[in-house]
Design an enzyme around this catalytic site. Sequence first.
Site, PDB file in Angstrom:
ATOM      1  CE  LYS A   1      29.140  29.432  12.308  1.00 52.70           C
ATOM      2  NZ  LYS A   1      28.210  29.459  13.358  1.00 52.70           N
TER       3      LYS A   1
ATOM      4  CG  ASP B   1      31.051  29.247  15.620  1.00 54.21           C
ATOM      5  OD1 ASP B   1      30.007  29.572  15.206  1.00 54.21           O
ATOM      6  OD2 ASP B   1      31.556  28.187  15.507  1.00 54.21           O
TER       7      ASP B   1
END
Length: 409
Positions: free
Chosen positions: A102, A142
């Site tokens: 991430k 995202d």
Amino acid sequence: MRSTEAVAYYFDHAAEALGLSANLRKLLLTPERSIKVEVSIPLDDGQIGNFVGYRVQHDSSRGPFKGGLRYHHDVDTDEVAALASLMTWKTAVVDVPYGGGKGGIQCDPKALSRNELERLTRKFVQRIHDFIGPKIDIPAPDMGTDGQVMAWIANEYAKFHGFEPGVVTGKPVDLHGIVGREEATGRGVARMVHEVYKRENKSPVGATVAVQGFGNVGSAAARFLAEMGAKVVAVSDVTGGLYDEKGLNLAEIAAHVKARKPLATFGQGKLIDNEELLTLPVDILVPAALGDVIHEEVAKKIKAPLIVEGANNPTFPDADRILHERGILVVPDILANAGGVIVSYFEWVQNLQNFRWTFDQVVREQDSKMSQAFEHVHSVAKSTNVSMRFAAFRVAIERVARATELGGY
Ligand code: NAD
């Protein structure tokens, strides 16, 4: 409890049940690499904008790191690390050949012009290009990032490493993206309902649904559930919710929201707040907005017998326990919202093979992968007498632990 602690809690529970050694637990919890870079760019007004970028690569025992890149003012190492580990478990539970990663840049993307966003993105790639790649780490959109940002990343990466569209997924369909990616997470949420109802010999026709959040995931989940014959009676966004027992007009609501109008001004049904939505007397509840919305008090009042988690981490662990004790079935986030990463995987495969998949093929393969994952987690939950969340973590952690041991240290 922050998402970091919630993920650690579920990990510990599953690791205990699996009898993993303390050393292996430590290995599985520690990120392989954590990158923090300065990303300074010239702003449109001639000033220098100073930003910090992060990428945490959690585990690669099952394949390259995979996970989103968010542009948000709350981005920090802790949050990114928790979300990176969640991606390791998510990719494992649906059995796609990835690890978890991430990243993000601490910024307010709405306060930046398009040119500034492009400069920021390209500078970030200049800083980290040696640490990403189709066989190393594959970012995706995202919060605060989209297909355009992915297109800039692929373009900048190509300047250093040549044409490699598989370095990112979630690209625009016209630039090596895949059809069906945008609505994939919502489609997967609806698929989970299909699987639950099939096992309970129930038809979704006429089942009532409340969906919190009407963004990418919530609006698509509502649409697919309505296509299955369910009646979506409540939806909400950050401005509040609408409730109409007769069923909402989803197409018109989608057009209203697309025109950037607050949902609460749509004018159908009764206005409700976001917490009321969670406790409505419906058959299916889909939290698809923020994390940490179902706490203990809400869990005691929820009337829906089935919750399918579109959002990441919507339920606090204490609330999860109450829901389980009350016999409410929760299809957990790492399984229920994995449709996006599954179709990202297909996009990556398509890019590596330079071969385009048809829409029908994407949908068929996504449905099949999600149904297989549901079946496996459901059977583990039954045989070990735990909730589907504990079962999902158990399946995921067992797979990652096995890969780690097979590969060696
Ligand atoms: P989005 O930005 O498209 O939509 C978010 C929705 O939530 C909007 O309707 C927004 O108005 C609403 N919202 C924001 N704050 C709220 C609040 N305080 N109360 C109620 N509603 C609020 O985001 P998305 O892509 O649909 O993601 C939603 C959730 O799903 C997030 O938790 C995200 O991490 C998770 N998720 C998304 C994907 C994906 O493919 N997009 C994949 C996995 C998980």
